[in-house]
Write an enzyme that holds these catalytic residues in place. Structure first.
Site, PDB file in Angstrom:
ATOM      1  N   THR A 133      -6.742   3.955  -2.089  1.00  0.00           N
ATOM      2  CA  THR A 133      -6.662   2.533  -1.734  1.00  0.00           C
ATOM      3  C   THR A 133      -7.831   1.677  -2.242  1.00  0.00           C
ATOM      4  O   THR A 133      -7.613   0.627  -2.838  1.00  0.00           O
ATOM      5  CB  THR A 133      -6.553   2.397  -0.203  1.00  0.00           C
ATOM      6  OG1 THR A 133      -5.368   3.075   0.198  1.00  0.00           O
ATOM      7  CG2 THR A 133      -6.467   0.949   0.231  1.00  0.00           C
TER       8      THR A 133
ATOM      9  N   ASP B  93       1.443   2.428   3.993  1.00  0.00           N
ATOM     10  CA  ASP B  93       0.598   3.604   3.755  1.00  0.00           C
ATOM     11  C   ASP B  93       0.386   4.412   5.022  1.00  0.00           C
ATOM     12  O   ASP B  93       0.530   5.630   5.022  1.00  0.00           O
ATOM     13  CB  ASP B  93      -0.757   3.167   3.180  1.00  0.00           C
ATOM     14  CG  ASP B  93      -1.640   4.365   2.839  1.00  0.00           C
ATOM     15  OD1 ASP B  93      -1.354   5.026   1.816  1.00  0.00           O
ATOM     16  OD2 ASP B  93      -2.589   4.662   3.585  1.00  0.00           O
TER      17      ASP B  93
ATOM     18  N   ASN C 280     -12.264   5.857  -1.732  1.00  0.00           N
ATOM     19  CA  ASN C 280     -12.388   5.167  -0.448  1.00  0.00           C
ATOM     20  C   ASN C 280     -13.775   5.467   0.118  1.00  0.00           C
ATOM     21  O   ASN C 280     -14.461   4.604   0.642  1.00  0.00           O
ATOM     22  CB  ASN C 280     -11.325   5.659   0.530  1.00  0.00           C
ATOM     23  CG  ASN C 280      -9.951   5.132   0.187  1.00  0.00           C
ATOM     24  OD1 ASN C 280      -9.816   4.092  -0.457  1.00  0.00           O
ATOM     25  ND2 ASN C 280      -8.932   5.857   0.600  1.00  0.00           N
TER      26      ASN C 280
ATOM     27  N   HIS D 176       1.901   8.262   5.117  1.00  0.00           N
ATOM     28  CA  HIS D 176       1.098   9.481   5.320  1.00  0.00           C
ATOM     29  C   HIS D 176       1.677  10.349   6.428  1.00  0.00           C
ATOM     30  O   HIS D 176       1.615  11.564   6.377  1.00  0.00           O
ATOM     31  CB  HIS D 176      -0.342   9.118   5.693  1.00  0.00           C
ATOM     32  CG  HIS D 176      -1.200   8.776   4.521  1.00  0.00           C
ATOM     33  ND1 HIS D 176      -1.583   9.722   3.595  1.00  0.00           N
ATOM     34  CD2 HIS D 176      -1.753   7.612   4.115  1.00  0.00           C
ATOM     35  CE1 HIS D 176      -2.340   9.133   2.668  1.00  0.00           C
ATOM     36  NE2 HIS D 176      -2.452   7.859   2.953  1.00  0.00           N
TER      37      HIS D 176
ATOM     38  N   ASP E  74      -9.514  -3.124   6.159  1.00  0.00           N
ATOM     39  CA  ASP E  74     -10.633  -3.948   5.691  1.00  0.00           C
ATOM     40  C   ASP E  74     -10.745  -3.909   4.163  1.00  0.00           C
ATOM     41  O   ASP E  74     -10.851  -4.942   3.502  1.00  0.00           O
ATOM     42  CB  ASP E  74     -11.944  -3.498   6.362  1.00  0.00           C
ATOM     43  CG  ASP E  74     -12.104  -1.996   6.446  1.00  0.00           C
ATOM     44  OD1 ASP E  74     -11.923  -1.322   5.418  1.00  0.00           O
ATOM     45  OD2 ASP E  74     -12.389  -1.474   7.548  1.00  0.00           O
TER      46      ASP E  74
ATOM     47  N   ASP F  54      -1.188  -0.155  -4.753  1.00  0.00           N
ATOM     48  CA  ASP F  54      -2.504   0.421  -5.065  1.00  0.00           C
ATOM     49  C   ASP F  54      -2.396   1.873  -5.531  1.00  0.00           C
ATOM     50  O   ASP F  54      -3.316   2.408  -6.120  1.00  0.00           O
ATOM     51  CB  ASP F  54      -3.452   0.282  -3.868  1.00  0.00           C
ATOM     52  CG  ASP F  54      -2.889   0.889  -2.590  1.00  0.00           C
ATOM     53  OD1 ASP F  54      -1.656   1.136  -2.502  1.00  0.00           O
ATOM     54  OD2 ASP F  54      -3.684   1.118  -1.661  1.00  0.00           O
ATOM     55  N   HIS F  55      -1.248   2.519  -5.270  1.00  0.00           N
ATOM     56  CA  HIS F  55      -0.976   3.902  -5.668  1.00  0.00           C
ATOM     57  C   HIS F  55       0.382   4.275  -5.103  1.00  0.00           C
ATOM     58  O   HIS F  55       0.930   3.518  -4.298  1.00  0.00           O
ATOM     59  CB  HIS F  55      -2.040   4.877  -5.129  1.00  0.00           C
ATOM     60  CG  HIS F  55      -2.253   4.710  -3.651  1.00  0.00           C
ATOM     61  ND1 HIS F  55      -1.353   5.171  -2.710  1.00  0.00           N
ATOM     62  CD2 HIS F  55      -3.208   4.058  -2.946  1.00  0.00           C
ATOM     63  CE1 HIS F  55      -1.767   4.831  -1.510  1.00  0.00           C
ATOM     64  NE2 HIS F  55      -2.879   4.142  -1.612  1.00  0.00           N
TER      65      HIS F  55
ATOM     66  N   ASP G 138       0.833  -1.197   0.000  1.00  0.00           N
ATOM     67  CA  ASP G 138       0.000   0.000   0.000  1.00  0.00           C
ATOM     68  C   ASP G 138       0.880   1.265   0.000  1.00  0.00           C
ATOM     69  O   ASP G 138       1.667   1.451   0.914  1.00  0.00           O
ATOM     70  CB  ASP G 138      -0.895  -0.038   1.252  1.00  0.00           C
ATOM     71  CG  ASP G 138      -2.137   0.818   1.119  1.00  0.00           C
ATOM     72  OD1 ASP G 138      -2.004   1.978   0.697  1.00  0.00           O
ATOM     73  OD2 ASP G 138      -3.231   0.329   1.436  1.00  0.00           O
TER      74      ASP G 138
ATOM     75  N   HIS H  61      -1.847  11.146  -1.382  1.00  0.00           N
ATOM     76  CA  HIS H  61      -1.867  10.678  -2.779  1.00  0.00           C
ATOM     77  C   HIS H  61      -3.291  10.841  -3.302  1.00  0.00           C
ATOM     78  O   HIS H  61      -4.182  11.194  -2.540  1.00  0.00           O
ATOM     79  CB  HIS H  61      -1.426   9.218  -2.843  1.00  0.00           C
ATOM     80  CG  HIS H  61      -2.162   8.348  -1.855  1.00  0.00           C
ATOM     81  ND1 HIS H  61      -3.395   7.798  -2.118  1.00  0.00           N
ATOM     82  CD2 HIS H  61      -1.876   7.990  -0.570  1.00  0.00           C
ATOM     83  CE1 HIS H  61      -3.818   7.127  -1.061  1.00  0.00           C
ATOM     84  NE2 HIS H  61      -2.920   7.229  -0.099  1.00  0.00           N
TER      85      HIS H  61
HETATM   86 ZN    ZN Z   1      -3.517   2.730  -0.332  1.00  0.00          ZN
HETATM   87 ZN    ZN Z   2      -3.054   6.334   1.739  1.00  0.00          ZN
END
Ligand code: ZN
Ligand code: ZN
Length: 538
Positions: free
Chosen positions: A60, A286, A81, A290, A143, A333-334, A19, A471
């Site tokens: 995500t 992730d 999200n 952040h 999740d 995922d990014h 992630d 992101h």
């Molecule tokens: Zn993500």
């Molecule tokens: Zn993120």
């Protein structure tokens, strides 16, 4: 019954999503990676060097969905999200489901499922192809990182309960936890991991890819810390704090991989004469990213430790499933942006806009149209218009869009905005490729906004926060992701050709000889057998 040999498939397919991993992290920390982790995959697998996300927003939920559906928010419906339901006029979390509950939990509140996902995943297609004999599981701290990859037909998805420090699931999948999960939770893995404090793996001077730890003001420390620097002390915290902080620590990745092993063993994955699929997503990269950003020693240290954890996991798979018997792909995922203040301090254009306050915009519009709340909400850089109000008050929607453009052209918001896009009249927004395609692919008629703001490069909206980063934009730092194939029927090699996140699912489907997911728009990536097909070109 049949004389022909059974169709050949790998014993186990493992999707490993890191992630927030930028593609350049493969090389940024290359010098300090060992030979058994990222480098084993890069040198013995097939490396798609230019894999791009082909929709917005680069977040995500959409990312995990795109990887496994080969599709885009316009079709699969996971438009963020959180996204705003245009018909019901309310915000929805991508995996929220009020009809299901958390298993083994007395409070019985609403829990999570894949029901908002409108298309099949490649994991669903494997279940359909084998008349449900294949087993499919999704595992992540988040999740959504476990649920969306594992699809509608999953045996189960498991995610982390940070109040209890355990993994859990919902009644969408089963009424109670399997015995192996209870046994795993009883091991109290979260507790033992956070009793180890987090210190650097190597001497501080080796972290030359990062801003010096103690002087960085681009980071925010953990709760209770005076400065955001090493060592990060967790063993003295209260249990609930430790369970929560674990999500942002390297040990969060190790806990997730320990859970993946427990699932392989508990379910006998890859050892039953059928192809099984395990979707693992590592969320801690992730959470930490952040908070500290890509230029921090914390991020560097997490990747060096993750490299070792991946090496150990590959060794485990060699023993448990067999070398060459499993197919693994590693992707993300990014990506993520640099902290804007870090760029500004180094004279690179960037910025954190004062948040696009809905209040200011609605006040501006009320001054013109004498109506309050013309815009319902702003989410994922998208503006959702209050269509019932606009109809009742007999307002001209095209004129309102013009006024919103005018507002975007005023300071302070103007300095951060590159384009204001009218989603249903893309012809009025002269966007260069690939932004045009990303916007169209991200636009879901019932779940996306009426207008979208595209920021200038280096700018991001993170609720006005000055430390950390985020992101979600079209820019390469957010959309250029790693993609490496490894194991069963994968030749050694690499390609410089641009491929897309939507190509992952159809490529898996082709390798397995199963149907592509039903919303798939991607193409099969051809594996060219070469050591290094770009280096000899001149
Ligand atoms: Zn993500
Ligand atoms: Zn993120």
């Amino acid at each position: 019954m049949h004389k022909e040999k059974k169709i050949e498939r790998p014993k186990l397919i493992i999707g490993l999503v890191i992630d927030q991993m930028r593609w350049d992290f493969l090389y940024r920390y290359y010098d300090h990676y060992g030979n058994g982790g990222f480098k084993r995959l890069m040198h013995h697998g097939y490396n798609c060097q230019h894999t791009m996300i082909d929709y917005l927003p680069a977040n995500t939920g959409p990312g995990h969905t795109c990887i496994y559906t080969g599709s885009v928010p316009s079709i699969h419906g996971i438009a963020g999200n959180d996204f705003y339901d245009v018909i019901d006029r309310r915000s929805r979390y991508c995996v929220a489901d009020s009809t299901v509950h958390q298993v083994d939990d007395s409070n019985n509140g609403p829990s999570f499922s894949p029901r908002n996902l409108l298309a099949t995943t490649v994991t669903d297609e494997l279940k359909l192809a084998t008349n449900m004999r294949s087993k499919v599981f999704g595992i992540a701290i988040k999740d959504r990182g476990g649920i969306l990859p594992a699809g509608h037909l999953a045996n189960a998805a498991y995610w982390y309960n940070d109040k209890k420090g355990t993994f859990t699931t919902s009644t969408y999948y089963a009424d109670r936890s399997p015995e192996w999960l209870k046994a795993f939770n009883n091991r109290k893995v979260a507790d033992s991991f956070t009793k180890q404090n987090w210190n650097l793996l190597y001497p501080e001077k080796d972290y030359y890819q990062s801003t010096q730890d103690a002087v960085s003001n681009y980071e925010k420390g953990f709760p209770g810390e005076k400065t955001p620097s090493f060592p990060h002390i967790t063993d003295t915290l209260a249990d609930t704090d430790r369970h929560s902080i674990l999500k942002s620590m390297p040990q969060g990745n190790d806990m997730t991989l320990a859970m993946a092993k427990a699932c392989i063993e508990g379910e006998q994955l890859g050892q039953r004469g059928e192809s099984d699929f395990l979707c693992v997503s590592l969320s801690s990269t992730d959470y930490l990213g952040h908070q500290f950003g890509p230029n921090s020693m914390e991020t560097e240290d997490m990747y060096l430790r993750l490299d070792q954890s991946i090496a150990a996991f590959l060794n485990y798979l060699d023993n448990a499933i067999g070398k060459g018997q499993y197919l693994l792909f590693l992707t993300a995922d990014h990506g993520v942006a640099h902290n804007a203040n870090f760029l500004l301090d180094n004279d690179v254009p960037a910025g954190i806009p004062s948040p696009y306050t809905l209040g200011n915009l609605n006040d501006y519009l009320a001054g013109i149209y004498k109506q309050n709340k013309i815009v319902d909400t702003i989410l994922n850089y998208q503006l959702y218009l209050n269509k019932p109000l606009i109809a009742t008050a007999n307002l001209d929607i095209e004129k309102i869009k013009g006024s919103i453009r005018d507002w975007c052209n005023k300071k302070p918001q103007a300095t951060s905005i590159a384009y204001v896009v009218d989603m249903e009249h893309m012809d009025r927004s002269p966007l260069p490729e690939p932004i045009y395609t990303l916007v169209v692919n991200g636009y879901n008629r019932l779940r996306s906004g009426d207008m979208e703001i595209i920021m200038n490069p280096g700018w991001y909206d993170y609720g006005g926060k000055q430390t950390g980063t985020t992101h979600g934009t079209w820019n390469p730092y957010d959309t250029h992701i790693p993609l490496i194939w490894y194991g069963w029927h994968v030749p050694k090699g690499e390609t410089d050709a641009t491929v897309h996140m939507t190509d992952i699912a159809p490529t898996v489907a082709a390798l397995l000889h199963i149907q592509m997911p039903n919303g798939c728009i991607g193409k099969v990536i051809p594996f060219e057998q070469n050591e290094n097909n770009n280096k000899s070109r001149d």
